[in-house]
Design a protein around this motif. Structure first.
Motif, short mmCIF file in Angstrom:
data_model
loop_
_atom_site.label_atom_id
_atom_site.label_comp_id
_atom_site.label_asym_id
_atom_site.label_seq_id
_atom_site.Cartn_x
_atom_site.Cartn_y
_atom_site.Cartn_z
N ALA A 10 29.18 3.79 11.70
CA ALA A 10 29.09 3.10 13.13
C ALA A 10 29.55 3.55 14.04
N PHE A 11 29.03 4.27 15.20
CA PHE A 11 29.85 4.88 16.33
C PHE A 11 29.48 4.74 17.79
N PRO A 12 29.99 4.71 18.98
CA PRO A 12 29.77 4.35 20.21
C PRO A 12 28.77 5.30 20.73
N VAL A 13 27.96 4.91 21.57
CA VAL A 13 27.07 5.54 22.43
C VAL A 13 26.93 4.93 23.84
N ASP A 14 26.77 5.86 24.91
CA ASP A 14 26.79 4.94 26.23
C ASP A 14 25.49 4.89 26.92
N LYS A 18 18.89 7.33 25.27
CA LYS A 18 19.44 8.71 25.01
C LYS A 18 19.51 9.09 23.48
N ALA A 19 20.12 8.08 22.96
CA ALA A 19 20.47 8.18 21.50
C ALA A 19 19.24 8.15 20.51
N ARG A 20 18.28 7.40 20.96
CA ARG A 20 17.09 7.35 20.08
C ARG A 20 16.24 8.54 20.26
N GLU A 21 16.16 9.17 21.63
CA GLU A 21 15.73 10.39 21.76
C GLU A 21 16.22 11.68 20.99
N PHE A 22 17.72 11.61 20.93
CA PHE A 22 18.55 12.62 20.27
C PHE A 22 18.37 12.59 18.88
N TYR A 23 18.64 11.45 18.19
CA TYR A 23 18.53 11.15 16.82
C TYR A 23 17.03 10.97 16.16
N ALA A 53 28.32 1.20 23.64
CA ALA A 53 29.67 1.04 24.24
C ALA A 53 30.04 1.90 25.28
N GLU A 54 30.09 1.44 26.30
CA GLU A 54 30.08 2.29 27.53
C GLU A 54 31.42 3.18 27.73
N SER A 55 32.21 2.88 26.92
CA SER A 55 33.40 3.86 26.89
C SER A 55 33.83 3.82 25.25
N GLY A 56 34.61 4.88 25.00
CA GLY A 56 35.07 5.08 23.52
C GLY A 56 34.33 6.36 23.06
N ALA A 57 33.17 6.85 23.45
CA ALA A 57 32.49 7.98 22.66
C ALA A 57 33.01 9.28 23.22
N GLY A 58 32.93 10.12 22.46
CA GLY A 58 33.17 11.55 23.15
C GLY A 58 34.49 12.26 21.99
N VAL A 59 34.66 13.51 22.27
CA VAL A 59 35.90 14.31 21.79
C VAL A 59 37.18 13.89 22.28
N LYS A 60 38.05 13.61 21.26
CA LYS A 60 39.42 13.43 21.99
C LYS A 60 40.57 14.31 21.82
N GLU A 112 33.94 28.44 0.82
CA GLU A 112 33.14 29.17 1.66
C GLU A 112 31.83 28.12 1.99
N GLN A 113 31.64 28.11 3.35
CA GLN A 113 30.61 27.02 3.70
C GLN A 113 29.99 27.65 4.99
N ALA A 114 28.93 27.29 5.19
CA ALA A 114 28.25 27.33 6.57
C ALA A 114 28.58 25.96 7.49
N THR A 115 28.73 26.35 8.91
CA THR A 115 29.08 25.06 9.56
C THR A 115 28.52 25.40 11.15
N MET A 116 28.24 24.10 11.62
CA MET A 116 27.82 24.13 13.05
C MET A 116 28.10 22.99 13.57
N PHE A 117 28.63 22.93 15.08
CA PHE A 117 29.02 21.85 15.70
C PHE A 117 28.31 21.65 17.02
N PHE A 118 27.78 20.31 17.36
CA PHE A 118 27.12 20.09 18.50
C PHE A 118 27.56 18.73 18.83
N LEU A 119 27.18 18.40 20.37
CA LEU A 119 27.49 17.19 20.53
C LEU A 119 26.08 16.22 21.13
N ASP A 120 26.21 14.99 20.54
CA ASP A 120 25.01 14.18 20.85
C ASP A 120 25.23 14.02 22.42
N PRO A 121 24.17 13.32 23.07
CA PRO A 121 24.20 12.65 24.84
C PRO A 121 25.51 12.04 25.05
N SER A 122 26.18 11.33 24.15
CA SER A 122 27.33 10.43 24.70
C SER A 122 28.58 11.26 24.24
#
Length: 140
Positions: A10-14, A18-23, A53-60, A112-122
């Protein structure tokens, strides 16, 4: 761990729409139950719940891993290599902006691994890893 155990996150989105469209749209996760303040998604058989949760999401912060600045916190999933490659291609075709472009990390080494990182809309960071042999995920 038995294969029938499911991961729950479980994690916060603002913004739930937008979360529905992304996920649901970009990542193509099946939507489960929802309310006016949360949505439940199926991410490769695991339950993720986006909570309004209008605050708390995102990279710290970030940590240096194999010459990349890895966003913290982050979550994601480990996939067989063929599925990882298909997902990377699908995300590129959908115009997803990567924090760390799809690549091979620790090439030629244990882990050894493949990796990729991206952000959701929040601003929540997601990492998807691919392994040629899933039995090596925890190899030392």
């Amino acid at each position: 761990m038995p294969e029938n155990n499911l991961f729950h996150l479980a994690f916060p989105v603002d913004d739930l729409q937008k979360a529905r469209e992304f996920y649901g749209g970009v990542l193509e996760c099946e939507e489960g139950r929802s309310s006016e303040c949360w949505i439940n998604f199926n991410l490769y058989g695991h339950q993720i719940v986006t909570h309004l949760a209008e605050s708390g999401a995102g990279v710290k912060a970030s940590n240096n891993v194999d010459a990349d600045h890895v966003p913290v916190p982050h979550f994601g999933i480990v996939l067989p290599m063929a599925e990882w490659k298909a997902l990377a291609d699908r995300l590129k075709a959908k115009g997803v902006e990567f924090v760390i472009e799809p690549k091979i990390r620790f090439e030629g080494e244990i882990g050894e691994q493949a990796t990729m990182f991206f952000l959701d809309p929040s601003g929540n960071a997601l990492e998807f890893k691919g392994f040629a042999d899933l039995s090596t995920v925890f190899a030392k």
